[in-house]
Design a protein around this motif. Structure first.
Motif, short mmCIF file in Angstrom:
data_model
loop_
_atom_site.label_atom_id
_atom_site.label_comp_id
_atom_site.label_asym_id
_atom_site.label_seq_id
_atom_site.Cartn_x
_atom_site.Cartn_y
_atom_site.Cartn_z
N CYS A 78 0.83 -1.21 0.00
CA CYS A 78 0.00 0.00 0.00
C CYS A 78 0.86 1.26 0.00
O CYS A 78 0.49 2.26 -0.60
N GLY A 88 -5.05 1.43 -4.65
CA GLY A 88 -6.39 1.14 -4.16
C GLY A 88 -6.66 -0.33 -3.92
O GLY A 88 -7.21 -0.72 -2.88
N GLU A 89 -6.27 -1.18 -4.86
CA GLU A 89 -6.51 -2.62 -4.71
C GLU A 89 -5.72 -3.18 -3.52
O GLU A 89 -6.24 -3.97 -2.73
N SER A 90 -4.49 -2.73 -3.34
CA SER A 90 -3.67 -3.19 -2.21
C SER A 90 -4.23 -2.71 -0.88
O SER A 90 -4.23 -3.46 0.11
N VAL A 91 -4.72 -1.49 -0.84
CA VAL A 91 -5.32 -0.97 0.38
C VAL A 91 -6.56 -1.79 0.72
O VAL A 91 -6.78 -2.17 1.88
N GLY A 92 -7.36 -2.10 -0.27
CA GLY A 92 -8.55 -2.93 -0.06
C GLY A 92 -8.20 -4.29 0.50
O GLY A 92 -8.83 -4.76 1.45
N ARG A 93 -7.20 -4.95 -0.09
CA ARG A 93 -6.76 -6.26 0.41
C ARG A 93 -6.28 -6.17 1.85
O ARG A 93 -6.59 -7.03 2.68
N LEU A 95 -7.08 -3.92 4.18
CA LEU A 95 -8.19 -3.65 5.11
C LEU A 95 -9.17 -4.81 5.22
O LEU A 95 -9.82 -4.98 6.26
N ASP A 96 -9.27 -5.64 4.19
CA ASP A 96 -10.23 -6.74 4.17
C ASP A 96 -9.68 -8.06 4.72
O ASP A 96 -10.40 -9.05 4.73
N GLN A 97 -8.44 -8.08 5.19
CA GLN A 97 -7.86 -9.35 5.62
C GLN A 97 -8.40 -9.85 6.96
O GLN A 97 -8.15 -10.98 7.35
N THR A 100 -10.40 -6.19 11.47
CA THR A 100 -11.53 -5.74 12.29
C THR A 100 -11.95 -6.80 13.31
O THR A 100 -12.69 -6.49 14.24
#
Length: 115
Positions: A78, A88-93, A95-97, A100
């Motif tokens: 990222c 963007g795609e790396s940030v999504g990956r 955050l989605d791992q 949370t």
């Protein structure tokens, strides 16, 4: 101004600390639990290099005290870019791992940019 000051370290797996900070004979699997009772926050450095499964995030959450907070280092995929807007795609990956899954123990995300 009010707030909470936390004292922590970056990571928790350090061989030279065994027998010094970590008691002799403490298994490596129990180092996070031990460190989280001596400190109020730890940065998860490993996320800079790779992602983790949701089960790992939940394990870390469950091993630490209720008032403990993790900071998370953003993935190098990222932040180590010449054109940040292409990430963007790396940030999504990242955050989605499953980070949370830490719930209330999720503190700040460290976005360490390299120039």
């Amino acid at each position: 101004m009010t707030g909470t000051v936390r004292v922590g370290i970056g990571g928790w797996t350090y061989e030279p600390w065994r027998g010094v900070f970590y008691p002799d004979g403490l298994s490596q699997k129990k180092e996070l639990a031990h460190a989280s009772r001596a400190l109020t926050s730890i940065e998860i450095n490993g996320t800079y290099y790779s992602g983790f499964k949701v089960d790992t995030w939940m394990k870390w959450r469950d091993e630490t005290p209720d008032d403990f907070v993790f900071s998370v280092k953003a993935s190098r995929f990222c932040t180590n870019r010449k054109i940040l807007s292409d990430g963007g795609e790396s940030v999504g990956r990242f955050l989605d791992q499953g980070l949370t899954a830490l719930g209330d123990k999720l503190g700040p995300i460290n976005w360490q940019f390299i120039m």
